[in-house]
Design a protein around this motif. Structure first.
Motif, PDB file in Angstrom:
ATOM      1  N   ILE A  35      -7.823  29.520   4.976  1.00  0.00           N
ATOM      2  CA  ILE A  35      -7.869  29.434   3.349  1.00  0.00           C
ATOM      3  C   ILE A  35      -6.754  28.717   2.835  1.00  0.00           C
ATOM      4  N   ALA A  36      -5.573  29.023   3.120  1.00  0.00           N
ATOM      5  CA  ALA A  36      -4.314  28.448   2.613  1.00  0.00           C
ATOM      6  C   ALA A  36      -4.044  27.006   3.182  1.00  0.00           C
ATOM      7  N   PHE A  37      -4.901  26.893   4.353  1.00  0.00           N
ATOM      8  CA  PHE A  37      -4.666  25.332   4.850  1.00  0.00           C
ATOM      9  C   PHE A  37      -5.690  24.377   3.969  1.00  0.00           C
ATOM     10  N   VAL A  38      -6.798  24.990   4.209  1.00  0.00           N
ATOM     11  CA  VAL A  38      -7.875  24.168   3.182  1.00  0.00           C
ATOM     12  C   VAL A  38      -7.367  24.079   1.905  1.00  0.00           C
ATOM     13  N   TRP A  39      -6.693  25.103   1.264  1.00  0.00           N
ATOM     14  CA  TRP A  39      -6.580  25.143  -0.263  1.00  0.00           C
ATOM     15  C   TRP A  39      -5.490  24.138  -0.422  1.00  0.00           C
ATOM     16  N   SER A  40      -4.444  23.990   0.640  1.00  0.00           N
ATOM     17  CA  SER A  40      -3.382  22.927   0.515  1.00  0.00           C
ATOM     18  C   SER A  40      -3.855  21.652   0.537  1.00  0.00           C
ATOM     19  N   LEU A  41      -4.861  21.501   1.221  1.00  0.00           N
ATOM     20  CA  LEU A  41      -5.427  20.144   1.664  1.00  0.00           C
ATOM     21  C   LEU A  41      -6.024  19.535   0.109  1.00  0.00           C
ATOM     22  N   ALA A  42      -6.667  20.728  -0.505  1.00  0.00           N
ATOM     23  CA  ALA A  42      -7.218  20.219  -1.574  1.00  0.00           C
ATOM     24  C   ALA A  42      -6.373  19.887  -2.585  1.00  0.00           C
ATOM     25  N   VAL A  43      -5.161  20.499  -2.685  1.00  0.00           N
ATOM     26  CA  VAL A  43      -4.140  20.053  -3.560  1.00  0.00           C
ATOM     27  C   VAL A  43      -3.507  18.789  -3.220  1.00  0.00           C
ATOM     28  N   LEU A  44      -3.533  18.454  -1.794  1.00  0.00           N
ATOM     29  CA  LEU A  44      -3.163  17.252  -1.544  1.00  0.00           C
ATOM     30  C   LEU A  44      -3.902  15.969  -1.655  1.00  0.00           C
ATOM     31  N   VAL A  45      -5.332  16.196  -1.622  1.00  0.00           N
ATOM     32  CA  VAL A  45      -6.357  15.336  -1.948  1.00  0.00           C
ATOM     33  C   VAL A  45      -6.382  15.025  -3.491  1.00  0.00           C
ATOM     34  N   LEU A  46      -5.950  16.135  -4.313  1.00  0.00           N
ATOM     35  CA  LEU A  46      -5.952  15.814  -5.738  1.00  0.00           C
ATOM     36  C   LEU A  46      -4.834  15.081  -6.137  1.00  0.00           C
ATOM     37  N   SER A  47      -3.497  15.338  -5.187  1.00  0.00           N
ATOM     38  CA  SER A  47      -2.220  14.717  -5.622  1.00  0.00           C
ATOM     39  C   SER A  47      -2.611  13.109  -5.380  1.00  0.00           C
ATOM     40  N   VAL A  48      -3.163  12.791  -4.123  1.00  0.00           N
ATOM     41  CA  VAL A  48      -3.317  11.451  -3.663  1.00  0.00           C
ATOM     42  C   VAL A  48      -4.367  10.648  -4.793  1.00  0.00           C
ATOM     43  N   PHE A  49      -5.244  11.437  -5.367  1.00  0.00           N
ATOM     44  CA  PHE A  49      -6.147  10.627  -6.499  1.00  0.00           C
ATOM     45  C   PHE A  49      -5.025  10.634  -7.609  1.00  0.00           C
ATOM     46  N   MET A  50      -4.010  11.282  -7.994  1.00  0.00           N
ATOM     47  CA  MET A  50      -3.153  11.026  -9.072  1.00  0.00           C
ATOM     48  C   MET A  50      -2.343   9.953  -8.636  1.00  0.00           C
ATOM     49  N   TRP A  51      -1.863   9.689  -7.370  1.00  0.00           N
ATOM     50  CA  TRP A  51      -1.019   8.776  -7.039  1.00  0.00           C
ATOM     51  C   TRP A  51      -1.659   7.540  -7.109  1.00  0.00           C
ATOM     52  N   ILE A  52      -3.226   7.387  -6.885  1.00  0.00           N
ATOM     53  CA  ILE A  52      -3.876   6.157  -7.078  1.00  0.00           C
ATOM     54  C   ILE A  52      -3.984   5.749  -8.520  1.00  0.00           C
ATOM     55  N   ALA A  53      -4.238   7.000  -9.398  1.00  0.00           N
ATOM     56  CA  ALA A  53      -4.183   6.777 -10.766  1.00  0.00           C
ATOM     57  C   ALA A  53      -3.249   6.256 -11.643  1.00  0.00           C
ATOM     58  N   PHE A  54      -1.854   6.473 -11.008  1.00  0.00           N
ATOM     59  CA  PHE A  54      -0.762   6.171 -11.807  1.00  0.00           C
ATOM     60  C   PHE A  54      -0.600   4.492 -11.782  1.00  0.00           C
ATOM     61  N   LYS A  55      -0.337   4.253 -13.189  1.00  0.00           N
ATOM     62  CA  LYS A  55      -0.211   2.670 -13.380  1.00  0.00           C
ATOM     63  C   LYS A  55       1.278   2.532 -13.163  1.00  0.00           C
ATOM     64  N   VAL A  56       1.525   1.675 -12.057  1.00  0.00           N
ATOM     65  CA  VAL A  56       2.780   1.081 -11.971  1.00  0.00           C
ATOM     66  C   VAL A  56       2.944  -0.025 -13.074  1.00  0.00           C
ATOM     67  N   GLY A  57       4.264  -0.203 -14.087  1.00  0.00           N
ATOM     68  CA  GLY A  57       4.493  -0.882 -14.930  1.00  0.00           C
ATOM     69  C   GLY A  57       3.693  -0.336 -16.413  1.00  0.00           C
ATOM     70  N   GLY A  58       3.154   0.874 -16.339  1.00  0.00           N
ATOM     71  CA  GLY A  58       2.559   1.231 -17.535  1.00  0.00           C
ATOM     72  C   GLY A  58       3.450   1.822 -18.240  1.00  0.00           C
ATOM     73  N   ASP A  59       3.040   3.077 -18.843  1.00  0.00           N
ATOM     74  CA  ASP A  59       3.843   3.712 -19.771  1.00  0.00           C
ATOM     75  C   ASP A  59       4.918   4.421 -18.756  1.00  0.00           C
ATOM     76  N   ARG A  60       6.022   4.811 -19.181  1.00  0.00           N
ATOM     77  CA  ARG A  60       7.074   5.749 -18.276  1.00  0.00           C
ATOM     78  C   ARG A  60       6.452   6.875 -17.780  1.00  0.00           C
ATOM     79  N   PHE A  61       6.048   7.623 -18.759  1.00  0.00           N
ATOM     80  CA  PHE A  61       5.330   9.082 -18.573  1.00  0.00           C
ATOM     81  C   PHE A  61       3.908   8.907 -18.801  1.00  0.00           C
ATOM     82  N   GLN A  62       3.302   9.432 -17.847  1.00  0.00           N
ATOM     83  CA  GLN A  62       1.842   9.304 -17.559  1.00  0.00           C
ATOM     84  C   GLN A  62       1.279  10.782 -17.435  1.00  0.00           C
ATOM     85  N   PHE A  63       0.050  10.508 -17.385  1.00  0.00           N
ATOM     86  CA  PHE A  63      -0.947  11.848 -17.217  1.00  0.00           C
ATOM     87  C   PHE A  63      -0.311  13.232 -18.364  1.00  0.00           C
ATOM     88  N   HIS A  64      -0.141  12.515 -19.451  1.00  0.00           N
ATOM     89  CA  HIS A  64       0.305  13.281 -20.540  1.00  0.00           C
ATOM     90  C   HIS A  64      -0.651  14.355 -20.872  1.00  0.00           C
TER      91      HIS A  64
END
Length: 115
Positions: A35-64
């Motif tokens: 459970i701990a491992f699968v849960w940590s993978l879910a957090v990793l997947v969500l973090s990867v989606f956040m990484w992809i959604a980050f706009k380089v050259g956009g606002d300095r602070f994003q996901f406000h």
């Protein structure tokens, strides 16, 4: 996807996972590890989606995100991430599953351990 509450979910998801793992009976240590491992993978997947959604050259602070905390004082609870915070979030998201895997069999040989 910028309106998605990445930071709130990335804050609460590990906490919920820890509660779930804590509720697993001690006799089922293998289930708790999985459970701990699968849960940590879910957090990793969500973090990867956040990484992809980050706009380089956009606002300095994003996901406000901002939530009223103490309305009578007009105090708010605010989240935002810049590029450095994003790198740190990804570092944690990658390291947690790696550490879980690295310590998978550590308690098996310990006195009083499952094995």
């Amino acid at each position: 996807m910028s309106g998605f509450p990445f930071l709130s979910i990335l804050t609460l998801l590990p906490l919920v996972g820890a509660v779930v793992v804590a509720c697993v009976p001690r006799a089922k240590s293998e289930l708790a590890k999985r459970i701990a491992f699968v849960w940590s993978l879910a957090v990793l997947v969500l973090s990867v989606f956040m990484w992809i959604a980050f706009k380089v050259g956009g606002d300095r602070f994003q996901f406000h995100e901002s939530y009223a905390w103490i309305p009578s004082w007009d105090a708010r609870f605010t989240f935002a991430a810049d590029g450095i915070a994003l790198v740190m979030l990804m570092l944690v998201a990658i390291l947690v599953p790696v550490v879980i895997l690295a310590s998978w069999n550590d308690l098996d040989d310990a006195p009083g351990g499952p094995g």
